[in-house]
Write a protein that holds these residues in place. Structure first.
Motif, mmCIF file in Angstrom:
data_model
loop_
_atom_site.group_PDB
_atom_site.id
_atom_site.type_symbol
_atom_site.label_atom_id
_atom_site.label_comp_id
_atom_site.label_asym_id
_atom_site.label_seq_id
_atom_site.Cartn_x
_atom_site.Cartn_y
_atom_site.Cartn_z
ATOM 1 N N VAL A 33 -1.418 1.072 -4.908
ATOM 2 C CA VAL A 33 -2.562 0.623 -4.117
ATOM 3 C C VAL A 33 -2.692 1.668 -3.016
ATOM 4 C CG1 VAL A 33 -3.498 -1.193 -2.655
ATOM 5 C CG2 VAL A 33 -2.075 -1.793 -4.619
ATOM 6 N N LEU A 34 -3.571 2.647 -3.213
ATOM 7 C CA LEU A 34 -3.706 3.757 -2.277
ATOM 8 C C LEU A 34 -4.479 3.323 -1.040
ATOM 9 C CD1 LEU A 34 -4.556 6.518 -4.889
ATOM 10 C CD2 LEU A 34 -2.331 5.993 -3.902
ATOM 11 N N GLN A 35 -3.981 3.745 0.126
ATOM 12 C CA GLN A 35 -4.623 3.378 1.387
ATOM 13 C C GLN A 35 -4.608 4.591 2.307
ATOM 14 O OE1 GLN A 35 -2.511 0.461 3.688
ATOM 15 N NE2 GLN A 35 -4.343 -0.102 4.825
ATOM 16 N N ALA A 36 -5.776 4.960 2.839
ATOM 17 C CA ALA A 36 -5.862 6.083 3.770
ATOM 18 C C ALA A 36 -5.097 5.744 5.040
ATOM 19 C CB ALA A 36 -7.315 6.388 4.094
ATOM 20 N N ALA A 37 -4.250 6.667 5.476
ATOM 21 C CA ALA A 37 -3.414 6.416 6.644
ATOM 22 C C ALA A 37 -3.773 7.334 7.815
ATOM 23 C CB ALA A 37 -1.939 6.585 6.274
ATOM 24 N N TYR A 38 -3.636 8.648 7.620
ATOM 25 C CA TYR A 38 -3.825 9.604 8.705
ATOM 26 C C TYR A 38 -4.593 10.831 8.238
ATOM 27 C CZ TYR A 38 0.014 7.034 10.912
ATOM 28 O OH TYR A 38 0.807 6.053 11.443
ATOM 29 N N VAL A 39 -5.188 11.522 9.203
ATOM 30 C CA VAL A 39 -5.655 12.880 9.006
ATOM 31 C C VAL A 39 -4.584 13.737 9.665
ATOM 32 C CG1 VAL A 39 -7.400 14.594 9.603
ATOM 33 C CG2 VAL A 39 -8.095 12.281 8.989
ATOM 34 N N VAL A 40 -4.073 14.723 8.931
ATOM 35 C CA VAL A 40 -2.999 15.563 9.445
ATOM 36 C C VAL A 40 -3.561 16.944 9.747
ATOM 37 C CG1 VAL A 40 -0.733 16.544 8.935
ATOM 38 C CG2 VAL A 40 -1.329 14.287 8.057
ATOM 39 N N ARG A 41 -3.282 17.414 10.972
ATOM 40 C CA ARG A 41 -3.739 18.742 11.381
ATOM 41 C C ARG A 41 -2.553 19.544 11.889
ATOM 42 N NH1 ARG A 41 -8.638 17.723 15.512
ATOM 43 N NH2 ARG A 41 -6.821 17.278 16.780
ATOM 44 N N PRO A 66 -4.604 8.594 13.208
ATOM 45 C CA PRO A 66 -4.908 7.449 12.342
ATOM 46 C C PRO A 66 -6.343 7.532 11.814
ATOM 47 C CG PRO A 66 -3.832 6.722 14.357
ATOM 48 C CD PRO A 66 -4.149 8.186 14.537
ATOM 49 N N ILE A 67 -6.515 7.211 10.555
ATOM 50 C CA ILE A 67 -7.842 7.259 9.927
ATOM 51 C C ILE A 67 -8.855 6.456 10.741
ATOM 52 C CG2 ILE A 67 -9.155 6.381 7.936
ATOM 53 C CD1 ILE A 67 -7.877 9.000 7.255
ATOM 54 N N SER A 68 -8.466 5.282 11.214
ATOM 55 C CA SER A 68 -9.403 4.447 11.963
ATOM 56 C C SER A 68 -9.873 5.151 13.234
ATOM 57 C CB SER A 68 -8.764 3.104 12.320
ATOM 58 O OG SER A 68 -7.557 3.321 13.047
ATOM 59 N N SER A 69 -8.984 5.832 13.948
ATOM 60 C CA SER A 69 -9.363 6.568 15.154
ATOM 61 C C SER A 69 -10.200 7.788 14.806
ATOM 62 C CB SER A 69 -8.122 7.037 15.917
ATOM 63 O OG SER A 69 -7.358 5.947 16.325
ATOM 64 N N TYR A 70 -9.818 8.470 13.732
ATOM 65 C CA TYR A 70 -10.521 9.682 13.328
ATOM 66 C C TYR A 70 -11.958 9.363 12.931
ATOM 67 C CZ TYR A 70 -11.261 14.280 11.325
ATOM 68 O OH TYR A 70 -11.738 15.541 11.058
ATOM 69 N N ALA A 71 -12.130 8.300 12.178
ATOM 70 C CA ALA A 71 -13.473 7.925 11.724
ATOM 71 C C ALA A 71 -14.360 7.565 12.903
ATOM 72 C CB ALA A 71 -13.397 6.769 10.745
ATOM 73 N N VAL A 72 -13.815 6.882 13.895
ATOM 74 C CA VAL A 72 -14.592 6.511 15.079
ATOM 75 C C VAL A 72 -14.911 7.743 15.908
ATOM 76 C CG1 VAL A 72 -14.494 5.250 17.269
ATOM 77 C CG2 VAL A 72 -13.711 4.162 15.169
ATOM 78 N N ALA A 73 -13.922 8.625 16.093
ATOM 79 C CA ALA A 73 -14.096 9.804 16.935
ATOM 80 C C ALA A 73 -15.063 10.812 16.328
ATOM 81 C CB ALA A 73 -12.749 10.469 17.177
ATOM 82 N N THR A 74 -15.191 10.865 15.028
ATOM 83 C CA THR A 74 -16.047 11.859 14.387
ATOM 84 C C THR A 74 -17.356 11.265 13.877
ATOM 85 O OG1 THR A 74 -14.944 11.518 12.268
ATOM 86 C CG2 THR A 74 -14.082 13.283 13.701
ATOM 87 N N ALA A 109 0.815 -1.210 0.000
ATOM 88 C CA ALA A 109 0.000 0.000 0.000
ATOM 89 C C ALA A 109 0.851 1.264 0.000
ATOM 90 C CB ALA A 109 -0.921 0.007 1.206
ATOM 91 N N PHE A 110 0.351 2.282 -0.654
ATOM 92 C CA PHE A 110 0.914 3.627 -0.678
ATOM 93 C C PHE A 110 0.095 4.413 0.346
ATOM 94 C CE2 PHE A 110 2.678 7.052 -3.616
ATOM 95 C CZ PHE A 110 2.336 8.114 -2.799
ATOM 96 N N PRO A 111 0.670 4.708 1.535
ATOM 97 C CA PRO A 111 -0.106 5.409 2.565
ATOM 98 C C PRO A 111 -0.360 6.869 2.192
ATOM 99 C CG PRO A 111 2.109 4.914 3.360
ATOM 100 C CD PRO A 111 2.009 4.364 1.972
ATOM 101 N N VAL A 112 -1.620 7.267 2.285
ATOM 102 C CA VAL A 112 -2.046 8.611 1.900
ATOM 103 C C VAL A 112 -2.699 9.286 3.105
ATOM 104 C CG1 VAL A 112 -3.584 9.920 0.376
ATOM 105 C CG2 VAL A 112 -2.399 7.887 -0.487
ATOM 106 N N ASN A 113 -2.279 10.516 3.380
ATOM 107 C CA ASN A 113 -2.869 11.310 4.454
ATOM 108 C C ASN A 113 -3.870 12.294 3.876
ATOM 109 O OD1 ASN A 113 -1.120 10.029 6.193
ATOM 110 N ND2 ASN A 113 0.375 11.684 6.156
#
Length: 180
Positions: free
Chosen positions: A140-148, A166-174, A7-11
């Protein structure tokens, strides 16, 4: 060469420029990684199992870097068939530019030239598929992080740093609360 689908990690980063028409919208950017150094690249090449040992790969790469720098600092572009062309470009100090050739020469080129840049132009004339769209097809694009961007006060000074969620934490938190 065996191809693995790594995977190519994408923020995702939100545009914070309030004067932009894209203000508050999210954009993709590559996740930052430490660059693979020459020794690491030589190991990668030798790990492909071709007839190239690590020592030979490292020696060849060291010579390529040395010779490329030598030629670029002489103003000589270098084309590596099937890969691309390395070309020197000049960054000028526009504030020091003069109106005539004579004034410019009297001032000296060292004053006018801020730096020499190395530009790389990938080759795409023989089916190398190094264009941005062709390279994307290989990823193979894969969502990795939300950067702030976050501001914090440390020892009385305001410090700005990048926070990666991490995308997984961000999606759960929001995520909205489920309806009863």
């Amino acid at each position: 060469m065996a191809k693995e689908n790594i995977a190519f990690p994408v923020n995702l980063r939100q545009n914070q420029n309030s004067s932009s028409s894209a203000f508050s919208k999210y954009f993709a950017e590559p996740d930052t990684k430490e660059p693979l150094n020459l020794k690491g690249f030589a190991k990668h090449i030798s790990d492909h199992g071709k007839l190239v040992t690590y020592d030979l790969a490292q020696l060849v790469l060291l010579n390529i870097v040395s010779c490329l720098k030598e030629l670029i600092t002489q103003g000589q572009p270098v084309k590596l068939d099937g890969f691309g062309t390395f070309t020197p470009t000049i960054e000028n100090d526009g504030k020091k530019a003069k109106s005539t050739v004579e004034e410019t020469l009297a001032m000296g080129l060292d004053e006018l030239v801020e730096g020499v840049h190395l530009r790389f132009i990938p080759e795409n004339s023989k089916g190398e598929e190094l264009t941005s769209r062709e390279l994307k097809k290989e990823c193979v694009l894969q969502a990795a992080y939300v950067v702030r961007s976050v501001k914090k006060t440390v020892d009385g000074k305001e410090v700005k740093y990048q926070e990666k969620i991490p995308i997984s934490s961000y999606a759960v938190a929001t995520a909205p609360d489920p309806e009863p």
